[in-house]
Every structure is written in structure tokens, then in C-alpha cells.
Design a protein around this motif. Structure first.
Motif, PDB file in Angstrom:
ATOM      1  N   VAL A 313       6.355   4.047  -6.998  1.00  0.00           N
ATOM      2  CA  VAL A 313       6.056   3.322  -5.813  1.00  0.00           C
ATOM      3  C   VAL A 313       6.029   2.364  -6.276  1.00  0.00           C
ATOM      4  O   VAL A 313       4.108   1.535  -6.773  1.00  0.00           O
ATOM      5  CB  VAL A 313       5.150   3.681  -5.052  1.00  0.00           C
ATOM      6  N   GLY A 314       5.801   0.676  -6.419  1.00  0.00           N
ATOM      7  CA  GLY A 314       5.083  -0.509  -7.414  1.00  0.00           C
ATOM      8  C   GLY A 314       6.061  -1.686  -7.544  1.00  0.00           C
ATOM      9  O   GLY A 314       6.732  -1.508  -7.195  1.00  0.00           O
ATOM     10  N   ARG A 315       5.343  -2.890  -7.825  1.00  0.00           N
ATOM     11  CA  ARG A 315       5.720  -3.797  -7.973  1.00  0.00           C
ATOM     12  C   ARG A 315       7.375  -3.281  -9.019  1.00  0.00           C
ATOM     13  O   ARG A 315       6.698  -3.050 -10.138  1.00  0.00           O
ATOM     14  CB  ARG A 315       4.910  -5.190  -8.604  1.00  0.00           C
ATOM     15  N   LYS A 320       5.040  -3.610 -15.121  1.00  0.00           N
ATOM     16  CA  LYS A 320       4.811  -1.918 -14.606  1.00  0.00           C
ATOM     17  C   LYS A 320       6.312  -0.412 -15.211  1.00  0.00           C
ATOM     18  O   LYS A 320       5.633   0.529 -15.244  1.00  0.00           O
ATOM     19  CB  LYS A 320       5.399  -2.074 -12.834  1.00  0.00           C
ATOM     20  N   LEU A 342      10.717   3.179  -5.238  1.00  0.00           N
ATOM     21  CA  LEU A 342      10.507   2.505  -3.959  1.00  0.00           C
ATOM     22  C   LEU A 342       9.651   1.337  -4.600  1.00  0.00           C
ATOM     23  O   LEU A 342       8.860   1.452  -5.160  1.00  0.00           O
ATOM     24  CB  LEU A 342       9.119   3.033  -2.430  1.00  0.00           C
ATOM     25  N   GLY A 343      10.499  -0.065  -4.499  1.00  0.00           N
ATOM     26  CA  GLY A 343       9.857  -0.904  -5.208  1.00  0.00           C
ATOM     27  C   GLY A 343      10.397  -2.688  -4.767  1.00  0.00           C
ATOM     28  O   GLY A 343      12.092  -2.291  -4.532  1.00  0.00           O
ATOM     29  N   LYS A 369      12.818  -2.175  -1.700  1.00  0.00           N
ATOM     30  CA  LYS A 369      12.220  -3.496  -0.119  1.00  0.00           C
ATOM     31  C   LYS A 369      10.719  -2.518  -0.667  1.00  0.00           C
ATOM     32  O   LYS A 369      10.079  -1.716  -1.525  1.00  0.00           O
ATOM     33  CB  LYS A 369      12.851  -2.876   1.441  1.00  0.00           C
ATOM     34  N   PHE A 370       9.671  -3.062   0.684  1.00  0.00           N
ATOM     35  CA  PHE A 370       8.433  -3.030   0.322  1.00  0.00           C
ATOM     36  C   PHE A 370       8.479  -2.195   1.808  1.00  0.00           C
ATOM     37  O   PHE A 370       8.593  -3.017   3.460  1.00  0.00           O
ATOM     38  CB  PHE A 370       7.454  -3.931   0.366  1.00  0.00           C
ATOM     39  N   ASP A 371       7.726  -0.323   1.603  1.00  0.00           N
ATOM     40  CA  ASP A 371       7.635   0.170   3.476  1.00  0.00           C
ATOM     41  C   ASP A 371       6.542   0.615   3.302  1.00  0.00           C
ATOM     42  O   ASP A 371       6.430   1.688   1.899  1.00  0.00           O
ATOM     43  CB  ASP A 371       9.313   0.907   3.581  1.00  0.00           C
ATOM     44  N   ALA A 375       6.335   4.458   1.203  1.00  0.00           N
ATOM     45  CA  ALA A 375       5.266   4.440   0.052  1.00  0.00           C
ATOM     46  C   ALA A 375       4.886   5.826   0.636  1.00  0.00           C
ATOM     47  O   ALA A 375       4.379   6.807  -0.811  1.00  0.00           O
ATOM     48  CB  ALA A 375       4.490   3.855   0.046  1.00  0.00           C
ATOM     49  N   TYR A 379       3.844   9.348  -1.633  1.00  0.00           N
ATOM     50  CA  TYR A 379       3.194   9.844  -2.822  1.00  0.00           C
ATOM     51  C   TYR A 379       2.963  11.557  -2.281  1.00  0.00           C
ATOM     52  O   TYR A 379       2.374  12.851  -2.679  1.00  0.00           O
ATOM     53  CB  TYR A 379       1.548   9.554  -2.222  1.00  0.00           C
ATOM     54  N   GLY A 395      -4.785  -0.517 -11.263  1.00  0.00           N
ATOM     55  CA  GLY A 395      -4.231   0.523 -10.746  1.00  0.00           C
ATOM     56  C   GLY A 395      -4.873   0.983  -9.315  1.00  0.00           C
ATOM     57  O   GLY A 395      -5.777   1.780  -9.307  1.00  0.00           O
ATOM     58  N   LEU A 396      -3.440   1.180  -8.629  1.00  0.00           N
ATOM     59  CA  LEU A 396      -3.895   1.886  -7.162  1.00  0.00           C
ATOM     60  C   LEU A 396      -3.715   3.220  -7.423  1.00  0.00           C
ATOM     61  O   LEU A 396      -3.568   4.297  -6.639  1.00  0.00           O
ATOM     62  CB  LEU A 396      -4.685   0.987  -6.300  1.00  0.00           C
ATOM     63  N   GLY A 397      -1.545   3.176  -7.216  1.00  0.00           N
ATOM     64  CA  GLY A 397      -0.986   4.062  -6.912  1.00  0.00           C
ATOM     65  C   GLY A 397      -1.362   5.514  -7.896  1.00  0.00           C
ATOM     66  O   GLY A 397      -0.862   6.589  -7.352  1.00  0.00           O
ATOM     67  N   ILE A 400      -3.774   7.142  -5.610  1.00  0.00           N
ATOM     68  CA  ILE A 400      -3.675   7.548  -4.593  1.00  0.00           C
ATOM     69  C   ILE A 400      -2.640   9.093  -4.207  1.00  0.00           C
ATOM     70  O   ILE A 400      -2.047   9.740  -3.857  1.00  0.00           O
ATOM     71  CB  ILE A 400      -2.665   6.551  -3.376  1.00  0.00           C
TER      72      ILE A 400
HETATM   73  P1  ADP Z   1      -1.090  -4.075  -8.649  1.00  0.00           P
HETATM   74  O1  ADP Z   1      -1.914  -4.490  -7.725  1.00  0.00           O
HETATM   75  O2  ADP Z   1      -0.311  -4.167  -9.691  1.00  0.00           O
HETATM   76  O3  ADP Z   1       0.847  -4.354  -7.781  1.00  0.00           O
HETATM   77  P2  ADP Z   1      -1.143  -1.176  -7.367  1.00  0.00           P
HETATM   78  O4  ADP Z   1      -0.945   0.560  -8.302  1.00  0.00           O
HETATM   79  O5  ADP Z   1      -2.887  -1.552  -8.024  1.00  0.00           O
HETATM   80  O6  ADP Z   1      -0.795  -1.913  -8.683  1.00  0.00           O
HETATM   81  O7  ADP Z   1      -0.984  -1.557  -6.144  1.00  0.00           O
HETATM   82  C1  ADP Z   1      -0.309  -1.650  -5.268  1.00  0.00           C
HETATM   83  C2  ADP Z   1      -0.341  -1.046  -4.494  1.00  0.00           C
HETATM   84  O8  ADP Z   1       1.345  -1.298  -3.715  1.00  0.00           O
HETATM   85  C3  ADP Z   1      -0.335   0.569  -3.955  1.00  0.00           C
HETATM   86  O9  ADP Z   1      -0.978   1.074  -3.109  1.00  0.00           O
HETATM   87  C4  ADP Z   1       1.385   0.992  -3.698  1.00  0.00           C
HETATM   88  O10 ADP Z   1       1.216   2.132  -2.801  1.00  0.00           O
HETATM   89  C5  ADP Z   1       1.392  -1.081  -3.018  1.00  0.00           C
HETATM   90  N1  ADP Z   1       2.986  -1.099  -3.032  1.00  0.00           N
HETATM   91  C6  ADP Z   1       3.520  -1.131  -3.901  1.00  0.00           C
HETATM   92  N2  ADP Z   1       4.654  -1.837  -4.271  1.00  0.00           N
HETATM   93  C7  ADP Z   1       5.622  -1.603  -2.741  1.00  0.00           C
HETATM   94  C8  ADP Z   1       5.977  -1.218  -1.731  1.00  0.00           C
HETATM   95  N3  ADP Z   1       7.295  -1.413  -2.269  1.00  0.00           N
HETATM   96  N4  ADP Z   1       5.908  -0.629  -0.417  1.00  0.00           N
HETATM   97  C9  ADP Z   1       4.864  -0.425  -0.042  1.00  0.00           C
HETATM   98  N5  ADP Z   1       3.741  -0.179  -0.778  1.00  0.00           N
HETATM   99  C10 ADP Z   1       3.990  -0.299  -1.894  1.00  0.00           C
END
Ligand code: ADP
Length: 491
Positions: A313-315, A320, A342-343, A369-371, A375, A379, A395-397, A400
Motif C-alpha cells: 500500500v503506498g504511493r 517506493k 494498492l496505490g 486508487k486511494f482507498d 488499505a 494490512y 515510513g508508516l506502512g 502499520i
Molecule cells: P509516504 O508518506 O512517503 O507516502 P508512508 O509509508 O510514510 O509513505 O505513509 C503512507 C501512508 O499512506 C500509509 O498510511 C499508507 O497506508 C497510506 N496510503 C498510501 N497510499 C494509499 C492508497 N492508495 N490508499 C490508501 N492508503 C494509502
């Protein structure tokens, strides 16, 4: 001691471009929304100052008082601004909103939808914001010991304070990502401010392209510079990670301090998460995750593989390392695994991962998409969570993922290094770590995960260790509290 029993509380003003839940583009908003309440719980008097963007929903910011007006010289005119006083919704954190409708109108925050011309508008907006903060501090009826600035948007503040008359508070700059710096022509910025550029040595700094670089001003001007993990703090003093400012960072006396971000442990809790198909805790993690995996695969119309489920899950950006995931898709499928991505982000990377998924329609799905709800379900369902980042400030992913009992597979960089230990090397390991952004090395670690999945007890114990880690904001707040006392020894 104050009434909460905390020794020597400090008065700290957070000055930032985003704060969740009012206005959010990235992780910066989460930090600015979560750290002040955690610091207040420790007894510090922390407040936030934000631009009053038109995009903030008015019902979220009931105005209690208006301070000012103050006239601010800007682009040869005088701009009238006020400061509105509210409270950050859902918290007890006092919130100041700098109201200058000419500067903060419109749909976007960083003019991110305005194409190439957007950068100039963003520069104007945030140079003005820092400039205006310097002018409104005397009308707040509250004098902070410390101004805590965040990223390039407010990094010019230490320079601004050198040109204002009052005794300047101590300043801290926290860098959330070196990629954004705020670079522009010095002549143009000085014409906006009505300065000659020789008012202080800070204004005479130039970056490698001879620009005035707002992040560079903050790096040299702030009393302390921090970033969001100890390892990223060490990395950004070398060219690979410093994005052209590595020498500036390396030359700081006292160095750059790394303090890990936290996550909202109450929110990211599989025992209460309403978006999951089945809730579970560390005792029921194995069956709980199995139920979530079955349900997610059904939701995405995938076949259940005999191997593990890998999640991402991420950008979808170069940072990434999603290209490594695309290259490893055949290995995952041949090993009996499933993959869910997902991203959203760069069109090229979106296309590549969708193509890699389309080659294995029953086993792999890329959802572009963003959802936030999906997400959470990823996880919860994943056995392994992929973060092969080229660089990662915090990094948060991965944090989480551990809360949900998914074992992170991470590249050994930045905050990933600081939060995940390798099961093969440490008795208390919580995931798998690989070193280089190299497709073969990544495929090797995927094969290790496929093998590990068969060791049910090892998997369960590693999941439980991950779930018992402390990623709370309280831990981060204690570290910032230490720093505040260090930079401002007497309250
Ligand atoms: P960054 O801040 O570099 O984007 P992080 O890992 O620090 O990366 O944080 C990204 C956060 O955004 C996480 O909580 C991740 O689950 C959430 N996220 C990123 N892309 C999506 C998406 N497409 N849909 C839902 N949540 C997303």
C-alpha cells in the motif's frame, strides 16, 4: 512543576503547511496533527499556526477570537492579515489560523494541480506565510519559547526572524523529506519582501544552482535540525540522499537529530478496526489473518494460493521501489503466493504494475486508487508487507503492517532500518531486510519469505513480536520533549 506534574514545560508553536484532519496532502499532516496533543499530554503548552486555506471546511474551525489586523509589506503593497483563534478539532490544542484571503484561496494547497506554473505560486504562498508569521508573533498574546518549523514551506522563518526587531524565539526545523526544498530566484523573492538581500548572512546563502533555497535557509538558520528517523538523519549528509544539501547538513554544528514518527495506535488496531472482515488480537492473529485473507481474495476475485499473501500500500513513485515488486511477480506466483497492490502515483509505474498483475489474473491484483478502508483490509490480510523503498525518511506502512501482524519486507534504509529487524539475524526479528535496490536481491528475499511461510510457529511468534512493538506518539513526544529542554534550557 506545572499542574500536570511535568518538569519545566515549554511553550512551543508548531508552524506548518498541513495538519490532519483539517488539511492533508501527505504524512506531514499526520505528524502536525498527532504530535502536539501527545506533547500536551506530557505537560508542554503546544499550539499550532496554519494558513487559513479556503479548502479547510469552516465547520472544522469554529473561530473563538480574532487578533489583529496587522499590515504586512508584500510585493510593494501592504497586505492586511488577521489571526483567528480556534482549537484543533478532536483535541485540546489551540490553533491559530493566519487569515490572508488573497494568499490562501483556491482548491489546492501546494498548487499541486497547477502544472509547471504551480511552483511559483507555491513559493509565493509559503514565502509570504513565513514572512507573515514573523509579523504576527507579537499579537498572539502568548510568547512561545520555541518555534517548530516543518519542511521547506516554513523553513525560511529563521531567516525572517533575523529581519524582525523583537527578541527571536529559538527555532527548530524538522525535515520530513529532502525532496521538497523551495528553490527560487533570489532577486524575485527579495522584491516580494522589499529586502536588499544583505540584511543578514542567511539571506546571502545560495544552493548549487544559485537559487535561494528555503530549506537551506532553515538548515543554516535553525537552532536545531531534526528529521524523522535516526538512520535518515545519517543518510542525508551524503549525496545519495541529501538532494544537493548534504554539505549544508554535514556542516551543522550539533548535527541532525533523528526522531521516529509514531502512528495512532488506537486507530491502527485490528481488535477494533471496523473496516476489517474479521477482528483479531495477538492471541488470535493466525486465524484472524486467515479469515481476512479469504475475505479479501473473495472481494478482489482472486484464487486462494497455497503460499503467503504479499501486500503493498503506498504511493506509486520512484521512491517506493515498485519496479522491484513488478519484477518479482512471477516468483510470487510460482511459489503459490498471492499479491495485492494498492496505490496511485506516476502513470508509468501504475501501468507497469497493472501489466505485471494482468499476466496472472487469478493470483495478483493491482488496485490503482486511494482507498483507506481497503488499505486496512490489505494490512490485515497480508502475511508479508512489501516496502522496497529506495529511500524512506520514516515510513508508516511498515509500522502499520506490524500492528496488523504482517511481517514487513523492507530495504535497509531510513526509518525502515530503524523499525524492522531481520528474522534471520536477530532472535527478536520482526521482518525481512534486504540491502540493495537490486531485482535479484529482492527476488531472493521473496523466496526466503515463501520458505518461511511454511514454518507456522516462527511466523506466529514473529507476528506477535511485531504486534507488541511500541510505535506510539508518546514515545516520539518524549524525545521531542528532551530536545525542547536542550535547546531552551530554562522555562
Ligand atoms: P509516504 O508518506 O512517503 O507516502 P508512508 O509509508 O510514510 O509513505 O505513509 C503512507 C501512508 O499512506 C500509509 O498510511 C499508507 O497506508 C497510506 N496510503 C498510501 N497510499 C494509499 C492508497 N492508495 N490508499 C490508501 N492508503 C494509502
Amino acid at each position: 512543576m506545572d499542574t500536570l506534574g511535568v518538569m519545566n514545560p515549554r511553550r512551543i508553536l508548531f508552524i506548518a503547511s498541513e495538519a490532519a484532519p483539517l488539511v492533508k496532502v501527505g504524512g506531514l499532516a499526520d505528524v502536525v496533527g498527532a504530535l502536539p496533543p501527545a506533547l500536551r499530554a506530557l505537560g508542554h503548552d503546544v499550539r499550532i499556526l496554519l494558513p487559513k486555506y479556503e479548502v479547510i471546511r469552516p465547520e472544522l474551525i469554529p473561530i473563538q477570537r480574532t487578533l489583529g489586523p496587522v499590515s504586512i509589506p508584500w510585493q510593494g503593497k501592504s497586505l492586511r492579515v488577521t489571526v483567528q483563534v480556534s482549537t484543533l478539532v478532536g483535541t485540546d490544542v489551540p490553533l491559530y489560523l493566519l487569515d490572508a484571503p488573497e494568499m490562501f484561496a483556491g482548491e489546492a494547497i501546494y498548487y499541486e494541480h497547477n502544472g509547471p506554473g504551480g511552483m511559483r505560486l507555491a513559493l509565493e504562498r509559503y514565502v509570504f506565510f513565513s514572512w507573515a508569521v514573523g509579523h504576527v508573533l507579537p499579537i498572539l498574546n502568548w510568547s512561545p519559547h520555541i518555534l517548530h518549523c516543518h519542511d521547506w514551506h516554513t523553513a525560511a522563518l529563521p531567516a525572517v526572524l533575523t529581519t524582525s526587531a523583537q527578541p527571536a524565539p529559538v527555532t527548530i526545523l524538522t525535515i520530513h523529506n529532502m525532496e521538497g526544498q523551495g528553490k527560487w530566484s533570489p532577486a524575485e523573492i527579495f522584491s516580494w519582501l522589499g529586502l536588499h538581500g544583505d540584511e543578514s548572512p542567511l539571506w546571502q546563502l545560495r544552493d548549487q544552482a544559485n537559487n535561494l533555497n528555503l530549506l537551506q535557509l532553515g538548515i543554516h538558520g535553525a537552532d536545531a535540525v531534526t528529521t524523522v528517523s535516526p538512520t535518515y538523519a545519517k543518510e542525508i549528509v551524503i549525496p545519495e540522499f541529501g538532494a544537493g544539501l548534504e554539505t549544508d547538513l554535514a556542516s551543522r554544528r550539533g548535527g541532525v537529530m533523528g526522531i521516529l514518527n509514531g502512528i495512532d495506535a488506537a486507530h491502527f488496531n485490528p481488535a477494533v478496526d471496523a473496516s476489517l472482515h474479521a477482528r483479531y488480537d495477538s492471541q488470535s492473529v493466525t486465524v484472524g489473518k486467515l479469515a481476512n485473507r479469504r475475505a479479501l481474495l473473495r472481494e478482489l476475485q482472486l484464487d486462494y494460493g497455497l503460499g503467503p499473501l504479499f501486500g503493498f500500500v503506498g504511493r506509486l513513485t520512484g521512491q517506493k521501489g515498485v519496479d522491484l515488486i513488478s519484477a518479482a511477480v512471477p516468483d510470487i506466483v510460482r511459489g503459490g503466493g498471492n499479491l495485492v497492490v494498492l496505490g496511485s502515483g506516476s502513470p508509468d509505474i501504475e501501468r507497469a504494475i497493472k501489466q505485471a498483475a494482468a499476466d496472472f489474473p487469478g493470483a495478483v491484483r493491482a488496485v490503482v486508487k486511494f482507498d483507506a478502508q481497503l488499505a486496512q483490509r490489505i494490512y490485515a490480510a497480508s502475511d508479508f508487507f512489501l516496502m522496497p523503498s529506495r529511500f524512506e525518511p520514516c515510513g508508516l506502512g511498515q509500522m502499520i503492517a506490524m500492528c496488523y501482524g504482517a511481517l514487513p519486507i523492507v530495504r535497509d534504509t531510513g526509518g525502515l532500518h530503524d523499525t524492522v529487524s531481520d528474522l534471520r539475524e536477530a532472535a527478536g526479528g520482526t521482518g525481512l531486510v534486504f540491502r540493495h535496490s537490486d531485482p535479484q536481491e529482492f527476488r531472493d528475499v521473496i523466496h526466503e519469505a515463501l520458505r518461511l511461510y511454511a514454518e507456522v510457529d516462527t511466523m506466529t511468534m514473529a507476528r506477535q513480536r511485531g504486534m507488541s512493538q511500541d510505535f506510539s506518539w508518546t514515545r516520539s513526544a518524549q524525545a521531542y520533549g528532551h530536545l525542547y529542554r536542550h535547546v531552551h534550557p530554562t522555562a
